[in-house]
Design a protein around this motif. Structure first.
Motif, mmCIF file in Angstrom:
data_model
loop_
_atom_site.group_PDB
_atom_site.id
_atom_site.type_symbol
_atom_site.label_atom_id
_atom_site.label_comp_id
_atom_site.label_asym_id
_atom_site.label_seq_id
_atom_site.Cartn_x
_atom_site.Cartn_y
_atom_site.Cartn_z
ATOM 1 N N ALA A 24 0.837 -1.196 0.000
ATOM 2 C CA ALA A 24 0.000 0.000 0.000
ATOM 3 C C ALA A 24 0.871 1.245 0.000
ATOM 4 C CB ALA A 24 -0.925 0.015 1.205
ATOM 5 N N ILE A 25 0.307 2.323 -0.527
ATOM 6 C CA ILE A 25 0.961 3.624 -0.487
ATOM 7 C C ILE A 25 0.107 4.552 0.362
ATOM 8 C CG2 ILE A 25 -0.103 4.313 -2.694
ATOM 9 C CD1 ILE A 25 2.514 5.960 -3.183
ATOM 10 N N PHE A 26 0.762 5.230 1.295
ATOM 11 C CA PHE A 26 0.097 6.101 2.239
ATOM 12 C C PHE A 26 0.402 7.550 1.855
ATOM 13 C CE2 PHE A 26 0.827 2.060 4.128
ATOM 14 C CZ PHE A 26 -0.239 1.817 4.986
ATOM 15 N N GLY A 27 -0.638 8.334 1.675
ATOM 16 C CA GLY A 27 -0.449 9.708 1.236
ATOM 17 C C GLY A 27 0.142 10.602 2.310
ATOM 18 N N ARG A 28 0.809 11.628 1.890
ATOM 19 C CA ARG A 28 1.457 12.568 2.778
ATOM 20 C C ARG A 28 0.432 13.411 3.519
ATOM 21 N NH1 ARG A 28 3.896 17.806 -0.029
ATOM 22 N NH2 ARG A 28 3.600 18.389 2.156
ATOM 23 N N SER A 29 0.864 13.993 4.634
ATOM 24 C CA SER A 29 0.101 15.032 5.317
ATOM 25 C C SER A 29 0.607 16.386 4.837
ATOM 26 C CB SER A 29 0.269 14.915 6.833
ATOM 27 O OG SER A 29 -0.245 13.690 7.304
ATOM 28 N N TYR A 30 -0.237 17.405 5.020
ATOM 29 C CA TYR A 30 0.128 18.770 4.651
ATOM 30 C C TYR A 30 0.087 19.648 5.892
ATOM 31 C CZ TYR A 30 -0.802 17.490 -0.260
ATOM 32 O OH TYR A 30 -0.796 16.904 -1.506
ATOM 33 N N ALA A 31 1.161 20.355 6.172
ATOM 34 C CA ALA A 31 1.196 21.306 7.273
ATOM 35 C C ALA A 31 2.175 22.411 6.900
ATOM 36 C CB ALA A 31 1.618 20.639 8.575
ATOM 37 N N ALA A 32 1.647 23.626 6.708
ATOM 38 C CA ALA A 32 2.490 24.742 6.277
ATOM 39 C C ALA A 32 1.726 26.040 6.462
ATOM 40 C CB ALA A 32 2.906 24.574 4.812
ATOM 41 N N ALA A 33 2.448 27.143 6.325
ATOM 42 C CA ALA A 33 1.794 28.444 6.314
ATOM 43 C C ALA A 33 0.819 28.500 5.139
ATOM 44 C CB ALA A 33 2.838 29.547 6.199
ATOM 45 N N PRO A 34 -0.245 29.281 5.247
ATOM 46 C CA PRO A 34 -1.280 29.265 4.203
ATOM 47 C C PRO A 34 -0.764 29.472 2.783
ATOM 48 C CG PRO A 34 -2.099 30.419 6.115
ATOM 49 C CD PRO A 34 -0.658 30.105 6.403
ATOM 50 N N ASP A 35 0.167 30.410 2.563
ATOM 51 C CA ASP A 35 0.626 30.661 1.192
ATOM 52 C C ASP A 35 1.358 29.445 0.622
ATOM 53 O OD1 ASP A 35 2.654 31.076 3.074
ATOM 54 O OD2 ASP A 35 3.730 32.508 1.798
ATOM 55 N N VAL A 36 2.121 28.759 1.469
ATOM 56 C CA VAL A 36 2.820 27.547 1.018
ATOM 57 C C VAL A 36 1.827 26.414 0.801
ATOM 58 C CG1 VAL A 36 4.544 25.808 1.642
ATOM 59 C CG2 VAL A 36 4.927 28.230 2.203
ATOM 60 N N GLN A 57 1.029 23.891 -2.472
ATOM 61 C CA GLN A 57 1.144 22.438 -2.382
ATOM 62 C C GLN A 57 -0.157 21.753 -2.786
ATOM 63 O OE1 GLN A 57 2.258 21.991 1.737
ATOM 64 N NE2 GLN A 57 4.462 22.091 1.301
ATOM 65 N N LEU A 58 -1.263 22.230 -2.275
ATOM 66 C CA LEU A 58 -2.555 21.595 -2.545
ATOM 67 C C LEU A 58 -2.999 21.783 -3.984
ATOM 68 C CD1 LEU A 58 -4.348 22.547 0.781
ATOM 69 C CD2 LEU A 58 -3.582 20.268 0.108
ATOM 70 N N ALA A 59 -2.563 22.837 -4.613
ATOM 71 C CA ALA A 59 -2.910 23.060 -6.024
ATOM 72 C C ALA A 59 -2.326 21.975 -6.918
ATOM 73 C CB ALA A 59 -2.416 24.434 -6.474
ATOM 74 N N ASN A 60 -1.290 21.289 -6.445
ATOM 75 C CA ASN A 60 -0.648 20.233 -7.230
ATOM 76 C C ASN A 60 -1.150 18.838 -6.886
ATOM 77 O OD1 ASN A 60 1.102 21.975 -8.681
ATOM 78 N ND2 ASN A 60 2.420 22.141 -6.876
ATOM 79 N N ASP A 61 -2.125 18.741 -5.988
ATOM 80 C CA ASP A 61 -2.675 17.437 -5.605
ATOM 81 C C ASP A 61 -3.752 17.045 -6.606
ATOM 82 O OD1 ASP A 61 -4.318 15.386 -4.301
ATOM 83 O OD2 ASP A 61 -3.193 15.852 -2.472
ATOM 84 N N GLU A 62 -3.429 16.104 -7.487
ATOM 85 C CA GLU A 62 -4.338 15.754 -8.594
ATOM 86 C C GLU A 62 -5.633 15.123 -8.107
ATOM 87 O OE1 GLU A 62 -2.559 13.485 -11.720
ATOM 88 O OE2 GLU A 62 -0.735 14.721 -11.770
#
Length: 340
Positions: A280-292, A296-301
């Motif tokens: 199985a592949i486990f997806g990453r978590s996202y934690a960053a300042a809003p602009d970053v 990052q989320l814009a590239n999540d297909e």
């Protein structure tokens, strides 16, 4: 535009570091968080079901209570393990909870994940059919549930009933019209996503899936969604399907966020085995300042492909903090990405 909800596993532990130390805490805080999320404009309150664990094991009392305390927000599961379920009893419970909620139930089901105990479903009185697997049993339970939720009579009435019957064969009551179209299947593979589409179930795809190509998690998940939609179209269903993905996303906007999640090291997909045969592949978590985070989320297909995003919340940090997590996404992230 996307629907945005939260997904809680409902963990509790008697640790002094936990804000959720008992089953009572977990259940009552789940209701309070749903009320708070609705007030913030979120679209869904979803709960994970695990048996033999200090988590939310019996969803329907909770779903009914949330339905009675709210008026707009969708109420759902992600997911109920169908290896443990009597589908007829489940149809009664689901129908009642949906009626209490005014038709807002979104019921996510699946064949289940690794368990706390060995073959826990055996303790509930179930066993796979001869020559079949526990996954076969779960899918069969799901098929029976879908069938009875259509609301058609199938049971021969007693000629001398205690109370008068309506004419014809009898169905499961209470029947909630439209609930059949609000059943979702939690699929870990492209094959089970295709199976769910053929049966007319919506798709839930979580933070892990079978590693079927070696590509990044979000790319594989986006491909799974496209495979699901192609199978749905081929099946000729009249309505449009819905698709959700789950993510751990934290906008670092204050000192609490940075203390809990601002560790500075970039998160990446991880590879593991959910059983001895399934990589199985486990997806990453996202934690960053809003602009970053926005970049990052814009590239999540997969998020781009889905119509519903479920934010996995750390429920043991308490209702107030988790409401803050949801509000930060709704305020700082969603508008910038066109989700609102």
């Amino acid at each position: 535009m996307k629907k945005i909800g939260f997904l809680s596993f409902g963990h509790w532990t008697p640790s002094p570091q936990s804000q959720t130390r008992t089953a009572s805490d977990a259940l009552l805080q789940a209701i309070d968080l749903a009320v708070a999320a609705e007030a913030l404009g979120a679209d869904g309150a979803y709960f994970r079901v695990h048996h033999f664990a200090r988590q939310l094991g019996s969803p329907f009392p909770l779903l009914a209570a949330v339905g009675a305390k709210t008026s707009r927000i969708e109420i759902g599961t992600a997911v109920i393990d169908m290896r443990y379920e009597n589908p007829l009893y489940m149809a009664e419970d689901a129908g009642a909870a949906d009626i209490i909620a005014g038709g807002r139930l979104q019921l996510g089901i699946s064949r289940g994940s690794p368990e706390q105990v060995i073959d826990g479903w055996r303790h509930f009185g179930y066993q796979p059919p001869e020559g079949g697997t526990e996954a076969d049993m779960a899918r069969r339970h799901a098929e029976v549930l879908l069938d009875v939720l259509r609301g058609e009579g199938f049971a021969q009435p007693n000629p001398r009933p205690m109370f008068p019957n309506p004419p014809g064969l009898l169905r499961i009551e209470p029947h909630s019209e439209g609930l059949r179209d609000r059943i979702w299947w939690g699929a870990s593979s492209n094959a089970t996503a295709t199976w769910a589409a053929k049966l007319g179930m919506n798709l839930q795809s979580s933070t892990l899936k079978d590693d079927e190509s070696g590509l990044p998690f979000h790319v594989q998940q986006a491909d799974q969604i496209r495979v699901f939609r192609e199978a749905w179209k081929a099946a000729g269903h009249a309505r449009e399907p819905r698709v959700s993905v789950s993510r751990s996303i934290f906008a670092l906007v204050d000192d609490r966020d940075r203390a809990y999640f601002g560790h500075g090291s970039p998160d990446e997909d991880k590879i593991g085995f959910i059983d001895e045969k399934t990589r199985a592949i486990f997806g990453r978590s996202y934690a960053a300042a809003p602009d970053v985070l926005i970049k990052q989320l814009a590239n999540d297909e997969a998020i781009a492909e889905a119509d519903t995003l479920l934010l996995t919340v750390p429920n043991q940090l308490g209702v107030d903090y988790n409401a803050h997590v949801i509000e930060a996404i709704m305020t700082h992230i969603a508008p910038a990405l066109g989700w609102r």
